[in-house]
Design an enzyme around this catalytic site. Structure first.
Site, short mmCIF file in Angstrom:
data_model
loop_
_atom_site.label_atom_id
_atom_site.label_comp_id
_atom_site.label_asym_id
_atom_site.label_seq_id
_atom_site.Cartn_x
_atom_site.Cartn_y
_atom_site.Cartn_z
N CYS A 30 -13.69 0.50 7.23
CA CYS A 30 -12.70 -0.20 6.42
C CYS A 30 -12.67 0.42 5.03
CB CYS A 30 -13.07 -1.68 6.30
SG CYS A 30 -13.40 -2.51 7.86
N CYS A 31 -11.49 0.68 4.49
CA CYS A 31 -11.41 1.29 3.17
C CYS A 31 -11.90 0.31 2.10
CB CYS A 31 -9.99 1.75 2.87
SG CYS A 31 -8.80 0.41 2.61
N CYS A 76 0.80 -1.22 0.00
CA CYS A 76 0.00 0.00 0.00
C CYS A 76 0.83 1.28 0.00
CB CYS A 76 -0.96 -0.01 1.19
SG CYS A 76 -2.06 -1.43 1.19
N GLY A 79 -3.45 -12.78 -1.80
CA GLY A 79 -2.18 -13.00 -2.43
C GLY A 79 -2.36 -13.59 -3.83
#
Length: 397
Positions: A216-217, A85, A122
């Site tokens: 939460c984004c 990020c 992932g």
């Protein structure tokens, strides 16, 4: 850390509106549009750019070239950057470093992300995950809840550890979401521009205690870019050199991340504190001198602990800082005037450069309804687990 051997100016920034997954153009189009916007803002032709640093997390190798080729085929070096990020600000770090060192006079940093709905995952299951060590520490400390996004468990765990130490209320975190939506309502580039009440935030489905869905984004698609250059280049081409990178630091994990049994450390508290300390020392200022901050609010819990890691308020006082409104307009320091990751959105590779764009607009006095009056010093904090943290100080020259 950079001691700024020669000034590096941010002469152009660009950002496209952030969108939900499925509503965006392809990354190649988004990236080219943001880069073109930054070049147009600077008044620089792409032919003058000597290097490009392009960041993204989810994409194939040389996707950076695929995006930047939308500007032309000039043959310059193009470096692909992937730092979770903190990817966008890592690209900016490298572009700034190239200019500062004298290797080039003008460089562009570009970040984009074309995301898919749902929690982060992932890309590979046939090799060790770079997050395995972090996940092991978390599981040993607080367990692991199947079916709950792992990132929410990391940052929610940090919130729980803070609550355990200081006894704050759960709705203190919710107040951060309310503030984020209020700020984003003034930002035409943000994903979520509808305001929310504290009751609405707290009544939303719980993702991981103490955080509800609105804390939460969201997965987001978008792109942003910045053009940096030397003072000499700016003067020669008669560019707006009113914003300078006064100091910048990048840190990675130390033993405290894994050895303290504190989820705040696992999610980068010490990385943040170290980077901020280096920046303040290099610039000869303190957090009390700042006017505006864009920090990495991927979850409300991270915004709260980051207030203290950056020194915006003393340790243990974040709840008062929030409840008294010191984190918004009319308070001590405006945090995330853009709406932050929570409401503006978080396209991973673009986030750091979107933060840069917001702060450049603030220092130029171009932030319109979001403008922080008289802003002269602006701090950016961008964090990626795994881990990397970049803290950047911008100053009005």
């Amino acid at each position: 850390m950079s001691q700024m051997r020669r000034p590096v100016h941010v002469v152009g920034v660009g950002m496209i509106p952030f969108t939900k997954p499925g509503a965006s153009e392809p990354y190649t189009v988004m990236g080219a549009r943001a880069a073109q916007a930054a070049l147009a803002d600077a008044g620089v032709d792409y032919a003058e750019v000597q290097q490009a640093y392009v960041g993204y997390v989810y994409g194939d190798s040389t996707a950076g070239q695929a995006a930047i080729y939308g500007l032309g085929l000039s043959g310059i070096p193009v470096f692909n950057v992937n730092n979770n990020c903190s990817t966008g600000s890592s690209a900016l770090f490298l572009a700034r470093q190239a200019v500062e060192s004298g290797m080039v006079e003008c460089a562009i940093a570009l970040g984009f992300e074309q995301m898919v709905p749902g929690a982060l995952k992932g890309a590979y299951d046939d090799r060790p995950s770079p997050m395995a060590r972090f996940a092991d520490v978390m599981t040993e400390h607080q367990g692991f809840e199947a079916g709950v996004p792992r990132a929410a468990q990391f940052f929610g765990g940090a919130g729980r550890d803070y609550m355990a130490q200081y006894g704050i209320r759960a709705d203190t975190f919710g107040r951060i979401s309310v503030k984020a939506r209020q700020h984003a309502a003034r930002n035409p580039l943000a994903v979520f521009r509808q305001t929310l009440t504290l009751d609405e935030v707290m009544a939303a489905p719980t993702v991981f205690e103490p955080m509800t869905r609105f804390q939460c984004c969201p997965p987001t698609c978008g792109a942003a870019a910045a053009v940096v250059c030397s003072a000499e280049f700016a003067k020669k081409h008669e560019l707006d050199a009113s914003v300078v990178i006064a100091a910048q630091a990048m840190t990675t994990d130390t033993p405290s991340t894994f050895e303290t049994g504190d989820m705040r450390k696992v999610v980068g508290y010490d990385m943040t504190a170290a980077a901020a300390r280096q920046v303040y020392e290099a610039a000869g200022i303190g957090p009390e001198d700042l006017d505006v901050v864009e920090l990495h609010d991927c979850f409300t819990a991270n915004e709260l602990i980051t207030y203290e890691a950056l020194g915006l308020t003393p340790e243990g006082t974040a709840e008062r800082f929030i409840v008294e409104g010191d984190n918004t307009y009319g308070g001590r320091i405006v945090t995330n005037p853009s709406g932050g990751l929570l409401s503006k959105g978080h396209p991973l590779g673009a986030t750091g450069l979107a933060q840069c764009a917001e702060l450049v607009w603030q220092l130029r006095g171009q932030a319109e309804q979001r403008q922080v009056e008289g802003a002269r010093l602006a701090l950016q904090h961008n964090l990626g687990l795994g881990g990397a943290c970049v803290v950047t100080l911008y100053a009005k020259a």
